[in-house]
Design a protein around this motif. Structure first.
Motif, PDB file in Angstrom:
ATOM      1  N   GLN A  29       0.837  -1.213   0.000  1.00  0.00           N
ATOM      2  CA  GLN A  29       0.000   0.000   0.000  1.00  0.00           C
ATOM      3  C   GLN A  29       0.866   1.255   0.000  1.00  0.00           C
ATOM      4  N   GLU A  30       1.911   1.252   0.817  1.00  0.00           N
ATOM      5  CA  GLU A  30       2.794   2.425   0.884  1.00  0.00           C
ATOM      6  C   GLU A  30       3.554   2.613  -0.429  1.00  0.00           C
ATOM      7  N   ALA A  31       4.019   1.520  -1.027  1.00  0.00           N
ATOM      8  CA  ALA A  31       4.737   1.611  -2.296  1.00  0.00           C
ATOM      9  C   ALA A  31       3.816   2.120  -3.394  1.00  0.00           C
ATOM     10  N   LYS A  32       2.573   1.651  -3.393  1.00  0.00           N
ATOM     11  CA  LYS A  32       1.602   2.091  -4.417  1.00  0.00           C
ATOM     12  C   LYS A  32       1.323   3.587  -4.267  1.00  0.00           C
ATOM     13  N   ALA A  33       1.185   4.041  -3.023  1.00  0.00           N
ATOM     14  CA  ALA A  33       0.911   5.454  -2.781  1.00  0.00           C
ATOM     15  C   ALA A  33       2.070   6.339  -3.226  1.00  0.00           C
ATOM     16  N   LYS A  34       3.291   5.829  -3.121  1.00  0.00           N
ATOM     17  CA  LYS A  34       4.485   6.599  -3.506  1.00  0.00           C
ATOM     18  C   LYS A  34       4.787   6.497  -4.999  1.00  0.00           C
ATOM     19  N   GLY A  35       4.082   5.624  -5.701  1.00  0.00           N
ATOM     20  CA  GLY A  35       4.371   5.417  -7.118  1.00  0.00           C
ATOM     21  C   GLY A  35       5.612   4.580  -7.351  1.00  0.00           C
ATOM     22  N   ALA A  36       5.995   3.774  -6.357  1.00  0.00           N
ATOM     23  CA  ALA A  36       7.188   2.928  -6.485  1.00  0.00           C
ATOM     24  C   ALA A  36       6.925   1.783  -7.462  1.00  0.00           C
ATOM     25  N   THR A  37       7.999   1.264  -8.012  1.00  0.00           N
ATOM     26  CA  THR A  37       7.906   0.178  -9.000  1.00  0.00           C
ATOM     27  C   THR A  37       7.981  -1.191  -8.360  1.00  0.00           C
ATOM     28  N   TRP A  38       8.833  -1.325  -7.322  1.00  0.00           N
ATOM     29  CA  TRP A  38       9.085  -2.624  -6.713  1.00  0.00           C
ATOM     30  C   TRP A  38       8.916  -2.561  -5.199  1.00  0.00           C
ATOM     31  N   VAL A  39       8.568  -3.710  -4.609  1.00  0.00           N
ATOM     32  CA  VAL A  39       8.702  -3.947  -3.173  1.00  0.00           C
ATOM     33  C   VAL A  39       9.693  -5.091  -3.026  1.00  0.00           C
ATOM     34  N   GLU A  40      10.757  -4.857  -2.256  1.00  0.00           N
ATOM     35  CA  GLU A  40      11.810  -5.867  -2.149  1.00  0.00           C
ATOM     36  C   GLU A  40      11.548  -6.837  -1.005  1.00  0.00           C
ATOM     37  N   GLN A  41      11.855  -8.106  -1.260  1.00  0.00           N
ATOM     38  CA  GLN A  41      11.752  -9.172  -0.261  1.00  0.00           C
ATOM     39  C   GLN A  41      13.139  -9.763  -0.054  1.00  0.00           C
ATOM     40  N   PRO A  42      13.753  -9.577   1.120  1.00  0.00           N
ATOM     41  CA  PRO A  42      15.091 -10.145   1.363  1.00  0.00           C
ATOM     42  C   PRO A  42      15.049 -11.667   1.298  1.00  0.00           C
ATOM     43  N   GLY A  43      16.138 -12.256   0.804  1.00  0.00           N
ATOM     44  CA  GLY A  43      16.196 -13.709   0.689  1.00  0.00           C
ATOM     45  C   GLY A  43      17.498 -14.296   1.185  1.00  0.00           C
ATOM     46  N   GLY A  44      18.251 -13.530   1.971  1.00  0.00           N
ATOM     47  CA  GLY A  44      19.520 -14.041   2.498  1.00  0.00           C
ATOM     48  C   GLY A  44      20.652 -13.867   1.511  1.00  0.00           C
ATOM     49  N   HIS A  45      21.531 -14.866   1.456  1.00  0.00           N
ATOM     50  CA  HIS A  45      22.710 -14.797   0.592  1.00  0.00           C
ATOM     51  C   HIS A  45      22.764 -16.024  -0.315  1.00  0.00           C
ATOM     52  N   LEU A  46      23.475 -15.872  -1.412  1.00  0.00           N
ATOM     53  CA  LEU A  46      23.593 -16.953  -2.387  1.00  0.00           C
ATOM     54  C   LEU A  46      24.577 -17.995  -1.857  1.00  0.00           C
ATOM     55  N   LEU A  47      24.018 -19.096  -1.375  1.00  0.00           N
ATOM     56  CA  LEU A  47      24.825 -20.167  -0.805  1.00  0.00           C
ATOM     57  C   LEU A  47      24.702 -21.402  -1.688  1.00  0.00           C
ATOM     58  N   THR A  48      25.749 -21.720  -2.422  1.00  0.00           N
ATOM     59  CA  THR A  48      25.749 -22.933  -3.223  1.00  0.00           C
ATOM     60  C   THR A  48      25.910 -24.144  -2.296  1.00  0.00           C
ATOM     61  N   ARG A  49      25.661 -25.320  -2.824  1.00  0.00           N
ATOM     62  CA  ARG A  49      25.827 -26.524  -2.017  1.00  0.00           C
ATOM     63  C   ARG A  49      27.296 -26.697  -1.612  1.00  0.00           C
ATOM     64  N   ALA A  50      28.191 -26.348  -2.528  1.00  0.00           N
ATOM     65  CA  ALA A  50      29.617 -26.451  -2.215  1.00  0.00           C
ATOM     66  C   ALA A  50      29.995 -25.478  -1.098  1.00  0.00           C
ATOM     67  N   GLU A  51      29.404 -24.279  -1.116  1.00  0.00           N
ATOM     68  CA  GLU A  51      29.708 -23.279  -0.096  1.00  0.00           C
ATOM     69  C   GLU A  51      29.192 -23.731   1.269  1.00  0.00           C
ATOM     70  N   ILE A  52      28.013 -24.313   1.296  1.00  0.00           N
ATOM     71  CA  ILE A  52      27.469 -24.813   2.564  1.00  0.00           C
ATOM     72  C   ILE A  52      28.358 -25.925   3.117  1.00  0.00           C
ATOM     73  N   ALA A  53      28.822 -26.814   2.228  1.00  0.00           N
ATOM     74  CA  ALA A  53      29.720 -27.890   2.674  1.00  0.00           C
ATOM     75  C   ALA A  53      31.025 -27.307   3.205  1.00  0.00           C
ATOM     76  N   ARG A  54      31.546 -26.290   2.512  1.00  0.00           N
ATOM     77  CA  ARG A  54      32.805 -25.660   2.953  1.00  0.00           C
ATOM     78  C   ARG A  54      32.652 -25.018   4.326  1.00  0.00           C
ATOM     79  N   ARG A  55      31.450 -24.559   4.617  1.00  0.00           N
ATOM     80  CA  ARG A  55      31.173 -23.912   5.896  1.00  0.00           C
ATOM     81  C   ARG A  55      30.724 -24.927   6.958  1.00  0.00           C
ATOM     82  N   GLY A  56      30.940 -26.215   6.686  1.00  0.00           N
ATOM     83  CA  GLY A  56      30.635 -27.243   7.681  1.00  0.00           C
ATOM     84  C   GLY A  56      29.156 -27.463   7.895  1.00  0.00           C
ATOM     85  N   GLY A  57      28.368 -27.329   6.848  1.00  0.00           N
ATOM     86  CA  GLY A  57      26.922 -27.473   6.978  1.00  0.00           C
ATOM     87  C   GLY A  57      26.507 -28.816   7.553  1.00  0.00           C
ATOM     88  N   LYS A  58      25.578 -28.783   8.489  1.00  0.00           N
ATOM     89  CA  LYS A  58      25.053 -30.015   9.085  1.00  0.00           C
ATOM     90  C   LYS A  58      23.680 -29.739   9.677  1.00  0.00           C
TER      91      LYS A  58
END
Length: 513
Positions: free
Chosen positions: A365-394
């Motif tokens: 509603q606020e974005a529409k009132a301001k005439g904004a084009t997008w509303v952003e939704q955070p999604g964390g960081h790009l973590l590949t499977r190899a990166e998760i394994a490197r970081r000791g994922g468990k």
């Protein structure tokens, strides 16, 4: 019969007669005008509500938005019925090759449908006649006969040229499996087959003319005589789990976005049961039959079963950021308003789901009132499977093997769940290749002049781990009939035991009957 019942029956009869008369009175010019109205409305929605039309990273979208609109318009002189009206509009929609962008069939009444009286299905690499329309007035190819060619063209060419552009142009996903059955009904009147050649079950060649007849929609959808069915039949699957001999088998088959209150209570009880389990030595997440819905449901199943995935967060801010952009539009505002009300009703106004939905509605509603084009939704960081394994994922509450079991229906939120399960280091993927998504997801619904609905994606992902139109292929391809639970379980466990043996590990996993 009581007078009110008689009146009700009379009203229903008059309604049906009026509907039939309306269909009979429509001319080709009427259907062409209806097609034009829907096509124009779809084009306008693409321009004003779809994120692709303002996505600078996807210039090809804007090219088809105009080129496809012109090409679909050139089909309008060939339209003479409800189904050919739909074909002309779907030609435009399917050109975007997006399973989240759909032109519905919910305005169909008992309009006459032009059909050839027989239906195909794909079987072991062939196209086989598996059903006849009852009381057909002309000879039909025998049940079980394989289609060899029609009018000098092979079945694959016919499906690619005469069916896919008007139904689904994508090579993957469950709709591709339905293309053969759609050959029953020509998308446009001049696409009728004239003569086809079949090979019968006995091996005899049969060359025959193909006849078409107009039938009421009710007869088309209910009047089929099918070949005898063998083996397990497709079934409606649900969220549940079994736990025996240390094997936890979780069926994550439904990610219904708006479940009923009883379904919510049943789901919560399932999660509580998963969280209490001890002694799990093998965990299988089975998503057969899951075509998507809400990713939050998959997240809750995964967390309840495993405790969630943990890994080293040091310097994680140095990784690329993942996020989504919602296209601000009247349709997005309408959609988020409906979800806010529905979540408050289903989960309670003080629930986390209702609060999150209400907060997002306020952002829109606020974005529409301001005439904004997008509303952003955070999604964390790009973590590949190899990166998760490197970081000791468990996993926090489980350290044994994890298996993902998929079929070709897995799309949208099901693919998000698949990404989550496969991010566990060492996770094994079994089953069949999934469907695929573009980066445009999370839909709204807009009613068109005909009464049909356009389902429109409203957000685009940036830096998503899985690329646009990327299907997930299993490392273990199961040969079993995926509708046969016992066979699927046995083959899965046998394949895992063979893997363990080949890796010189003690083969603790045994196939169970």
């Amino acid at each position: 019969m009581p007078l009110p019942a008689l009146r009700a029956r009379a009203a229903l009869l008059l309604s049906l007669l009026a509907s039939a008369a309306g269909a009979a009175d429509k001319t080709a010019a009427d259907w062409q005008a209806a097609a034009r109205a829907d096509l124009d409305a779809v084009h306008q929605l693409i321009l004003t509500a779809h994120p692709g039309s303002i996505d600078e990273l996807n210039p090809g979208f804007k090219v088809w938005a105009e080129q496809g609109y012109r090409e679909a318009g050139q089909l309008l002189p060939r339209v003479n019925s409800y189904d050919s009206m739909m074909a002309a509009v779907r030609y435009y929609v399917t050109g975007f090759r997006d399973g989240h962008l759909l032109y519905s069939d919910n305005a169909r009444r008992d309009y006459t449908m032009l059909v050839n009286g027989w239906r195909l299905r794909r079987q072991a690499g062939s196209y086989v006649v598996d059903a006849h329309l009852k009381d057909w007035p002309a000879p039909l190819p025998p049940l079980g006969a394989a289609l060899l060619q029609c009018d000098g063209r092979k079945p694959d060419a016919i499906l690619a040229e005469d069916v896919a552009p008007y139904l689904d142009r994508r090579a993957t996903g469950p709709m591709a499996e339905h293309l053969p059955s759609a050959l029953t009904l020509p998308a446009l009147p001049d696409l009728q087959l004239k003569r086809c050649q079949f090979r019968t079950v006995e091996g005899a060649l049969m060359d025959m003319p193909i006849t078409y007849q107009g039938v009421p929609a009710q007869r088309y959808f209910r009047g089929w005589e099918r070949a005898p069915q063998t083996g397990p039949q497709p079934q409606r699957r649900s969220n549940k789990f079994t736990f025996e001999d240390g094997v936890l088998w979780v069926s994550a088959a439904s990610f219904n976005t708006l479940p009923s209150k009883p379904q919510i209570a049943e789901f919560d009880a399932m999660l509580a049961g998963l969280a209490r389990l001890e002694g799990v030595r093998l965990m299988v997440f089975d998503v057969r039959g899951n075509g998507g819905g809400s990713s939050a449901i998959g997240d809750r199943i995964f967390t309840a079963a495993t405790g969630g995935l943990d890994y080293d967060k040091q310097d994680i801010d140095k990784l690329p950021r993942t996020y989504a952009q919602w296209r601000v539009s009247d349709l997005l505002l309408e959609t988020t308003s409906k979800f806010a009300l529905s979540f408050a009703e289903r989960y309670g106004p003080d629930s986390a789901q209702a609060r999150q939905s209400s907060a997002f509605l306020k952002q829109v509603q606020e974005a529409k009132a301001k005439g904004a084009t997008w509303v952003e939704q955070p999604g964390g960081h790009l973590l590949t499977r190899a990166e998760i394994a490197r970081r000791g994922g468990k996993l926090r509450r489980y350290s044994g093997p994890v298996v993902l079991l998929t079929d070709s229906a897995c799309a949208s939120a099901c693919l998000d769940f698949a990404d989550l399960v496969l991010s566990v280091p060492g996770a094994i993927h079994a089953g069949r290749t999934t469907s695929a998504d573009t980066l445009y997801i999370d839909t709204g619904r807009a009613t068109l002049p005909s009464g049909n609905v356009l389902v429109v994606p409203q957000k685009v992902w940036r830096n998503r781990l899985r690329g646009s139109d990327e299907a997930l292929a299993p490392g273990i391809v199961l040969k079993a009939d995926l509708d046969d639970d016992a066979a699927v379980r046995a083959e899965t466990l046998a394949a895992l035991a063979a893997m363990a043996a080949s890796a010189n590990a003690k083969p603790r996993l045994q196939a169970t009957p």
